[in-house]
Write a protein that holds these residues in place. Structure first.
Motif, PDB file in Angstrom:
ATOM      1  N   SER A 107      11.642   9.930 -47.292  1.00 39.27           N
ATOM      2  CA  SER A 107      11.784   9.994 -46.036  1.00 39.27           C
ATOM      3  C   SER A 107      12.632   9.354 -45.508  1.00 39.27           C
ATOM      4  O   SER A 107      13.447   9.478 -44.431  1.00 39.27           O
ATOM      5  CB  SER A 107      10.408  10.361 -45.336  1.00 39.27           C
ATOM      6  N   SER A 159       8.183  12.205 -42.047  1.00 40.05           N
ATOM      7  CA  SER A 159       7.032  12.448 -42.791  1.00 40.05           C
ATOM      8  C   SER A 159       6.879  13.778 -43.339  1.00 40.05           C
ATOM      9  O   SER A 159       6.503  14.911 -42.539  1.00 40.05           O
ATOM     10  CB  SER A 159       5.821  11.748 -42.267  1.00 40.05           C
ATOM     11  N   GLN A 160       6.869  14.009 -44.628  1.00 41.36           N
ATOM     12  CA  GLN A 160       6.644  15.263 -45.164  1.00 41.36           C
ATOM     13  C   GLN A 160       5.232  15.661 -44.832  1.00 41.36           C
ATOM     14  O   GLN A 160       4.953  16.804 -44.339  1.00 41.36           O
ATOM     15  CB  GLN A 160       6.800  15.536 -46.660  1.00 41.36           C
ATOM     16  N   SER A 161       4.338  14.758 -45.241  1.00 40.52           N
ATOM     17  CA  SER A 161       2.861  15.173 -45.099  1.00 40.52           C
ATOM     18  C   SER A 161       2.473  14.904 -43.758  1.00 40.52           C
ATOM     19  O   SER A 161       1.239  15.580 -43.462  1.00 40.52           O
ATOM     20  CB  SER A 161       2.204  14.026 -46.123  1.00 40.52           C
ATOM     21  N   THR A 196       1.060   9.855 -43.915  1.00 40.63           N
ATOM     22  CA  THR A 196       1.380   8.297 -44.551  1.00 40.63           C
ATOM     23  C   THR A 196       0.985   7.369 -43.402  1.00 40.63           C
ATOM     24  O   THR A 196       1.587   7.212 -42.349  1.00 40.63           O
ATOM     25  CB  THR A 196       3.009   8.176 -44.586  1.00 40.63           C
ATOM     26  N   GLU A 220      10.942   7.768 -60.469  1.00 42.56           N
ATOM     27  CA  GLU A 220       9.607   8.414 -60.233  1.00 42.56           C
ATOM     28  C   GLU A 220       9.390   9.322 -61.461  1.00 42.56           C
ATOM     29  O   GLU A 220       8.143   9.292 -61.864  1.00 42.56           O
ATOM     30  CB  GLU A 220       9.747   9.201 -59.068  1.00 42.56           C
TER      31      GLU A 220
HETATM   32  C1  F6R Z   1       9.339  10.221 -53.273  1.00 39.00           C
HETATM   33  C2  F6R Z   1       8.247  10.616 -52.388  1.00 39.00           C
HETATM   34  C3  F6R Z   1       7.980   9.380 -51.526  1.00 39.00           C
HETATM   35  C4  F6R Z   1       7.498  10.039 -50.154  1.00 39.00           C
HETATM   36  C5  F6R Z   1       7.139   8.933 -49.271  1.00 39.00           C
HETATM   37  C6  F6R Z   1       6.723   9.254 -47.766  1.00 39.00           C
HETATM   38  O1  F6R Z   1       9.833  11.343 -54.094  1.00 39.00           O
HETATM   39  O2  F6R Z   1       7.888  11.693 -52.390  1.00 39.00           O
HETATM   40  O3  F6R Z   1       8.723   8.417 -51.377  1.00 39.00           O
HETATM   41  O4  F6R Z   1       8.652  10.281 -49.683  1.00 39.00           O
HETATM   42  O5  F6R Z   1       5.451   8.380 -49.796  1.00 39.00           O
HETATM   43  O6  F6R Z   1       5.818  10.407 -47.517  1.00 39.00           O
HETATM   44  P1  F6R Z   1       5.935  11.357 -46.437  1.00 39.00           P
HETATM   45  O7  F6R Z   1       7.174  11.997 -46.258  1.00 39.00           O
HETATM   46  O8  F6R Z   1       4.774  12.253 -46.543  1.00 39.00           O
HETATM   47  O9  F6R Z   1       5.530  10.236 -45.252  1.00 39.00           O
END
Ligand code: F6R
Length: 369
Positions: free
Chosen positions: A60, A104-106, A109, A245
């Protein structure tokens, strides 16, 4: 659930045209003008901000680094990107004229959440770009711009990355529209170009057999270097992260301009170097500078693998392998150049027999500091 793909990772890589299309959907009107109704921050406040800080971790944060080039170029607002966990502990200067953009995807974090909380306490306005409805970071932010990539199940992020770049670009265009930094016609042109990217990503996916074959032939590789410049620099770092990874191979992404300041010492016979080449139609002389870098590493024995724009014949002479992406404007290129790097890492990991959905030692969302 995997739509017939053997892994979520392959499914999600192939979902990317849709992830970008869905993120664009409903965000411009019938005339092609940008409408971001969800940014519920007072326009007067957005007009008064004099600084943007993008906060994120991992992939991200690389999306944030890509977006920075576009946001500064379009909005003329000084923009920094900082890892959330570094930001909080350095007594950063933040006030009510700072706009915090978290990626942030999730949305869970912990480091990013704590950084957003901290910035908000200092009076900053916070916009979350997030893929998970109702998650904590958007709930604790002033506004949220959702990426509509759909659920990302594989631990390593792929489609969320492209969707984050897309959403951050929309935010940049929105600010430029609000602050009068771009003409309406320019914004429409960029939106029209963005609307064409899903089909171009589909073309990259359809032409991926060659890079898969190369990946399978490199299963014994111990180390891979990635080079890029401008928006290609964070793309190089993202390509390296995916390889670490998924395939547990040592990999590093460098800004191509840094090569002669150190990393070129690493080059020896057979060292694979993957180079993300800027468009020859792009700014200044970046293209020719990167082509020179390919020559330099090649002359020292590197195995050169190049991602370049369709029609760019100048790289052929110095590259062992060339993978072409369709033409696009330079700022939009990361939406295409990232894809072969994801495929490369995924295929190489599968050739080594690894579980690409659940790489060792990693968790999908990092909810501890
Ligand atoms: C890499 C990966 C991690 C996330 C990081 C942030 O492939 O998935 O580096 O990008 O942990 O996560 P989020 O976007 O959910 O905050």
């Amino acid at each position: 659930k995997k739509d017939g793909y053997p892994s979520f990772m392959e499914k999600e890589i192939n979902d990317q045209p849709d992830a970008v299309a869905q993120t664009l959907l409903g965000r411009s009107d019938i005339d092609g003008n940008l409408t971001l109704d969800e940014i519920r921050v007072d326009p007067a406040v957005l007009k008064s901000i004099n600084r943007i800080i993008v906060l994120a971790c991992g992939t991200s944060a690389y999306a944030g680094q890509v977006a920075r080039y576009a946001i500064e170029h379009w909005c003329r607002i000084p923009t920094e990107v900082e890892l959330s966990h570094e930001f909080r502990y350095r007594d950063p200067i933040v006030d009510e004229n700072t706009l915090i953009v978290s990626l942030s995807q999730s949305g869970e974090t912990m480091d990013t959440l704590m950084a957003v909380r901290y910035a908000r306490e200092q009076g900053a306005k916070t916009v979350a770009i997030c893929n998970t409805n109702g998650s904590t970071i958007p709930r604790e932010s002033d506004a949220v711009l959702y990426t509509h990539a759909g659920p990302e199940i594989a631990v390593a992020s792929t489609k969320a990355f492209l969707a984050q770049i897309t959403a951050a670009y929309l935010l940049g265009l929105y600010l430029a529209q609000l602050r009068g930094n771009l003409f309406q016609g320019q914004i429409k042109d960029i939106l029209a170009e963005l609307a064409k990217t899903p089909a171009k990503i589909a073309t990259v996916l359809a032409n991926s057999e060659q890079i898969k074959e190369l990946a399978r032939s490199m299963a014994d590789t111990r180390s891979v270097l990635f080079l890029g410049r401008h928006v290609g620099y964070p793309v190089a770092m993202e390509g390296a992260l995916k390889l670490k990874e998924l395939a547990y191979i040592h990999a590093e992404g460098f800004a191509a301009g840094e090569l002669k300041h150190g990393p070129i010492a690493l080059i020896e016979e057979g060292q694979p170097v993957i180079v993300v080449v800027p468009s020859p139609r792009g700014r200044d002389s970046l293209h020719s500078k990167v082509v020179s870098n390919i020559q330099e590493v090649r002359a020292r024995g590197a195995k050169t693998i190049v991602i370049a724009e369709e029609g760019d014949e100048s790289v052929r002479e110095f590259a062992e392998h060339v993978f072409y992406i369709p033409e696009t404007s330079p700022l939009l290129a990361p939406l295409l150049t990232t894809v072969p790097l994801q495929i490369f890492a995924c295929e190489l990991a599968m050739a080594k027999g690894y579980d690409v959905d659940q790489p060792r030692n990693l968790a999908k969302s990092v909810t501890v500091e």
